[in-house]
Design an enzyme around this catalytic site. Structure first.
Site, mmCIF file in Angstrom:
data_model
loop_
_atom_site.group_PDB
_atom_site.id
_atom_site.type_symbol
_atom_site.label_atom_id
_atom_site.label_comp_id
_atom_site.label_asym_id
_atom_site.label_seq_id
_atom_site.Cartn_x
_atom_site.Cartn_y
_atom_site.Cartn_z
ATOM 1 N N THR A 133 0.825 -1.219 0.000
ATOM 2 C CA THR A 133 0.000 0.000 0.000
ATOM 3 C C THR A 133 0.851 1.258 0.000
ATOM 4 O OG1 THR A 133 -1.548 1.233 1.378
ATOM 5 C CG2 THR A 133 -0.094 -0.264 2.533
ATOM 6 N N ASP A 134 0.257 2.356 -0.478
ATOM 7 C CA ASP A 134 0.963 3.650 -0.402
ATOM 8 C C ASP A 134 1.007 4.179 1.032
ATOM 9 O OD1 ASP A 134 -1.738 4.325 -0.112
ATOM 10 O OD2 ASP A 134 -1.734 5.859 -1.666
ATOM 11 N N GLU A 135 0.201 3.574 1.930
ATOM 12 C CA GLU A 135 0.155 4.088 3.307
ATOM 13 C C GLU A 135 1.483 3.910 4.037
ATOM 14 O OE1 GLU A 135 -3.282 3.322 5.675
ATOM 15 O OE2 GLU A 135 -4.639 3.504 3.976
ATOM 16 N N TYR A 158 -2.185 -0.451 10.968
ATOM 17 C CA TYR A 158 -2.260 -1.136 9.666
ATOM 18 C C TYR A 158 -1.031 -0.831 8.819
ATOM 19 C CZ TYR A 158 -3.393 -1.642 4.697
ATOM 20 O OH TYR A 158 -3.338 -1.939 3.353
ATOM 21 N N LYS A 162 2.027 -3.231 7.381
ATOM 22 C CA LYS A 162 2.348 -3.406 5.957
ATOM 23 C C LYS A 162 3.802 -2.970 5.689
ATOM 24 C CE LYS A 162 0.053 -4.595 2.959
ATOM 25 N NZ LYS A 162 -0.324 -5.907 2.388
HETATM 26 P P1 NAD Z 1 -9.629 -7.450 1.852
HETATM 27 O O1 NAD Z 1 -9.682 -7.190 3.319
HETATM 28 O O2 NAD Z 1 -10.815 -7.191 1.015
HETATM 29 O O3 NAD Z 1 -9.214 -8.978 1.592
HETATM 30 C C1 NAD Z 1 -8.215 -9.620 2.350
HETATM 31 C C2 NAD Z 1 -8.334 -11.112 2.117
HETATM 32 O O4 NAD Z 1 -7.294 -11.758 2.862
HETATM 33 C C3 NAD Z 1 -9.675 -11.704 2.578
HETATM 34 O O5 NAD Z 1 -10.188 -12.583 1.605
HETATM 35 C C4 NAD Z 1 -9.295 -12.464 3.845
HETATM 36 O O6 NAD Z 1 -10.136 -13.596 4.073
HETATM 37 C C5 NAD Z 1 -7.861 -12.873 3.552
HETATM 38 N N1 NAD Z 1 -7.079 -13.094 4.776
HETATM 39 C C6 NAD Z 1 -7.007 -12.267 5.866
HETATM 40 N N2 NAD Z 1 -6.211 -12.821 6.788
HETATM 41 C C7 NAD Z 1 -5.757 -13.994 6.261
HETATM 42 C C8 NAD Z 1 -4.872 -15.003 6.760
HETATM 43 N N3 NAD Z 1 -4.321 -14.928 7.985
HETATM 44 N N4 NAD Z 1 -4.594 -16.061 5.965
HETATM 45 C C9 NAD Z 1 -5.165 -16.159 4.730
HETATM 46 N N5 NAD Z 1 -6.033 -15.261 4.227
HETATM 47 C C10 NAD Z 1 -6.313 -14.172 5.003
HETATM 48 O O7 NAD Z 1 -8.360 -6.621 1.347
HETATM 49 P P2 NAD Z 1 -8.130 -5.864 -0.041
HETATM 50 O O8 NAD Z 1 -8.640 -4.497 0.079
HETATM 51 O O9 NAD Z 1 -8.548 -6.733 -1.150
HETATM 52 O O10 NAD Z 1 -6.527 -5.775 -0.014
HETATM 53 C C11 NAD Z 1 -5.744 -6.845 -0.524
HETATM 54 C C12 NAD Z 1 -4.272 -6.478 -0.382
HETATM 55 O O11 NAD Z 1 -4.004 -5.273 -1.106
HETATM 56 C C13 NAD Z 1 -3.838 -6.207 1.062
HETATM 57 O O12 NAD Z 1 -2.549 -6.734 1.219
HETATM 58 C C14 NAD Z 1 -3.829 -4.696 1.169
HETATM 59 O O13 NAD Z 1 -2.894 -4.265 2.124
HETATM 60 C C15 NAD Z 1 -3.411 -4.307 -0.238
HETATM 61 N N6 NAD Z 1 -3.894 -2.981 -0.704
HETATM 62 C C16 NAD Z 1 -5.214 -2.648 -0.593
HETATM 63 C C17 NAD Z 1 -5.639 -1.418 -1.103
HETATM 64 C C18 NAD Z 1 -7.097 -1.012 -1.043
HETATM 65 O O14 NAD Z 1 -7.421 0.136 -1.386
HETATM 66 N N7 NAD Z 1 -8.018 -1.881 -0.663
HETATM 67 C C19 NAD Z 1 -4.721 -0.544 -1.688
HETATM 68 C C20 NAD Z 1 -3.371 -0.931 -1.761
HETATM 69 C C21 NAD Z 1 -2.974 -2.162 -1.269
HETATM 70 O O1 DAU Z 2 -4.198 3.912 0.349
HETATM 71 C C1 DAU Z 2 -4.406 2.536 0.283
HETATM 72 C C2 DAU Z 2 -5.255 2.069 1.449
HETATM 73 O O2 DAU Z 2 -6.577 2.542 1.212
HETATM 74 C C3 DAU Z 2 -5.250 0.568 1.631
HETATM 75 O O3 DAU Z 2 -3.953 0.148 1.958
HETATM 76 C C4 DAU Z 2 -6.229 0.146 2.734
HETATM 77 O O4 DAU Z 2 -6.282 -1.266 2.820
HETATM 78 C C5 DAU Z 2 -7.595 0.676 2.367
HETATM 79 O O5 DAU Z 2 -8.531 0.352 3.375
HETATM 80 C C6 DAU Z 2 -7.553 2.182 2.171
HETATM 81 O O6 DAU Z 2 -7.287 2.870 3.422
HETATM 82 P P1 DAU Z 2 -8.056 4.225 3.836
HETATM 83 O O7 DAU Z 2 -7.986 4.351 5.295
HETATM 84 O O8 DAU Z 2 -7.591 5.377 3.010
HETATM 85 O O9 DAU Z 2 -9.563 3.840 3.325
HETATM 86 P P2 DAU Z 2 -10.996 4.024 3.997
HETATM 87 O O10 DAU Z 2 -11.985 3.660 2.940
HETATM 88 O O11 DAU Z 2 -11.094 3.367 5.324
HETATM 89 O O12 DAU Z 2 -11.066 5.605 4.228
HETATM 90 C C7 DAU Z 2 -10.918 6.507 3.146
HETATM 91 C C8 DAU Z 2 -11.003 7.917 3.721
HETATM 92 O O13 DAU Z 2 -12.348 8.165 4.161
HETATM 93 C C9 DAU Z 2 -10.117 8.152 4.921
HETATM 94 O O14 DAU Z 2 -9.628 9.492 4.874
HETATM 95 C C10 DAU Z 2 -11.066 7.996 6.113
HETATM 96 C C11 DAU Z 2 -12.391 8.488 5.552
HETATM 97 N N1 DAU Z 2 -13.611 7.847 6.090
HETATM 98 C C12 DAU Z 2 -13.674 6.489 6.073
HETATM 99 C C13 DAU Z 2 -14.796 5.844 6.523
HETATM 100 C C14 DAU Z 2 -14.867 4.336 6.543
HETATM 101 C C15 DAU Z 2 -14.680 8.635 6.530
HETATM 102 O O15 DAU Z 2 -14.616 9.878 6.514
HETATM 103 N N2 DAU Z 2 -15.793 7.992 6.979
HETATM 104 C C16 DAU Z 2 -15.904 6.618 7.003
HETATM 105 O O16 DAU Z 2 -16.958 6.103 7.457
#
Ligand code: NAD
Ligand code: DAU
Length: 352
Positions: A133-135, A158, A162
């Site tokens: 992630t970019d975080e 989180y 990561k």
């Molecule tokens: P998600 O939470 O939707 O899915 C995570 C999956 O991992 C689920 O299917 C869960 O069952 C599985 N999992 C969790 N713990 C596990 C374990 N101990 N063993 C095996 N499986 C397990 O997450 P996502 O949003 O699809 O993110 C996927 C990956 O991409 C993550 O590594 C996240 O850090 C990264 N990522 C997410 C975003 C985003 O915006 N969602 C952006 C950049 C990177």
């Molecule tokens: O940048 C990549 C990341 O983006 C991934 O690594 C994470 O897995 C993914 O969950 C996401 O993280 P964020 O914290 O940015 O996403 P989230 O959707 O939780 O929140 C987006 C923004 O919205 C953040 O500034 C918090 C705000 N927010 C979120 C929720 C859930 C609100 O204002 N209200 C809300 O109810």
């Protein structure tokens, strides 16, 4: 049937993982795709109904913290490559309880690295692609972009987990020569996104006429990318990225949270044939997220220049497709928000 690669995709039942698995199963019939997922609250096998019976797809329910299971799966399927997405992914949950994030994101990743190191003692060309992630880069001020060389500065449990996993992946490359690749992506959106994250939560609550909780002033900025464009970037990096390198993934698409929520309000008022302006009355400013990162923005020029990757659709188009998907799949939302998730949902998002 023999396959040219046996790819272990972890977290394939989750949001991004399911889009990636679908893409790989459909586009590469000569690869065996083994989806390993623990099926936590965030994993849902129904996300993959359309490929479940494909001849090049297998599913294994397992925890990446279970070293014996990893050993068996690597041996049984003769795994040649890994694309690692399994993680605890929600920042708010990490603030409530960091330990699960340490176990899955850090310990689980090191378990996978060990399994790959132990099994890949031949001269074949393997790849361990770690999806991150970019975080990990922390929070930006008003200007500037995250580059691959930006120093790590994670600020939530989180992102700290990561960042730690990224460091271990690089350590296995430098210390043991494990053939790793990494990608760090900005915020994804699209179908099958668990409705605890901003975009699907807002869509769901607008449909249900529930409050739309905006943390703080709503002026935090995120850089949004359509999930299928992330899957295409992983595909490009996995196949053509250089070993040992990291690639940032993003679409230069920055929005403040409040602007984005207002856009969704207008779109859903139209789609639901409601009075213009009615969804905006649901906006409710709530206590800010602890340690809330102000701004994320990705410089993806390395990926674009080296591998010719570009996002395929605009944000407006992607949001409309996403909203249409949620409107047509309310039963999916119902299923994933019932059960164990419900108590957490009530605590975090109702009446906050
Ligand atoms: P998600 O939470 O939707 O899915 C995570 C999956 O991992 C689920 O299917 C869960 O069952 C599985 N999992 C969790 N713990 C596990 C374990 N101990 N063993 C095996 N499986 C397990 O997450 P996502 O949003 O699809 O993110 C996927 C990956 O991409 C993550 O590594 C996240 O850090 C990264 N990522 C997410 C975003 C985003 O915006 N969602 C952006 C950049 C990177
Ligand atoms: O940048 C990549 C990341 O983006 C991934 O690594 C994470 O897995 C993914 O969950 C996401 O993280 P964020 O914290 O940015 O996403 P989230 O959707 O939780 O929140 C987006 C923004 O919205 C953040 O500034 C918090 C705000 N927010 C979120 C929720 C859930 C609100 O204002 N209200 C809300 O109810």
């Amino acid at each position: 049937m023999s396959f040219s690669k046996h790819i272990l995709v972890t977290g394939g039942a989750g949001f991004i993982g399911s889009h990636l698995v679908r893409r790989l199963v459909k586009n590469y019939p000569n690869y065996l795709i083994v989806n390993l997922d623990k099926l936590t609250y965030a994993g849902n096998l129904e996300n993959l109904n359309d490929v479940a019976s494909a001849p090049n797809y297998r599913f294994e329910r397992a925890d990446i913290c279970d070293t014996a299971a990893l050993q068996r799966i690597f041996s049984e399927y003769q795994i040649t490559d890994v694309i690692h997405l399994a993680a605890e992914s929600h920042v708010d949950r990490s603030i409530e309880g960091p330990m699960e994030f340490v176990l899955t994101n850090v310990v689980g990743t090191v378990n996978l690295l060990e399994a790959a190191k132990n099994h890949w003692n031949d001269s074949a060309n393997h790849v361990f692609h770690h999806v991150s992630t970019d975080e990990v880069y922390g929070s930006l001020g008003d200007t500037g972009l995250f580059e691959e060389s930006t120093a790590y500065d994670p600020r939530s449990p989180y992102s700290a987990s990561k960042a730690s996993s990224d460091h271990f992946v690089r350590a296995y490359y430098h210390t043991y020569g494990l053939p790793i690749k990494m990608s760090n992506c900005s915020n994804n959106y699209g179908s099958h996104h668990f409705p605890e994250k901003l975009i699907p939560l807002m869509i769901h609550n607008i449909i249900e006429n529930k409050p739309l909780p905006i943390y703080g002033k709503g002026d935090n900025i995120r850089d949004w990318l359509w999930v299928e464009d992330h899957a295409s970037a992983i595909d490009a990096i996995f196949h053509n990225g250089r070993i040992g390198e990291s690639y940032n993934v993003g679409g230069l698409n920055e929005w403040t949270n409040i602007e984005l929520v207002r856009f969704l309000c207008r779109l859903l008022d139209q789609k639901l044939d409601r009075t213009p302006g009615s969804a905006e009355t649901l906006i409710t400013y709530v206590t800010d997220r602890a340690g809330h990162d102000k701004r994320y923005a990705i410089d993806a020029s390395k990926l674009e220049t080296e591998l010719g990757w570009k996002p395929s659709i605009t944000f407006e188009e992607g949001l409309e497709r996403t909203v249409d998907w949620y409107l047509a799949n309310q039963d999916w939302v119902e299923k994933v928000t019932s059960g164990a998730y419900q108590a957490y949902y009530e605590k975090m998002y109702i009446g906050r």
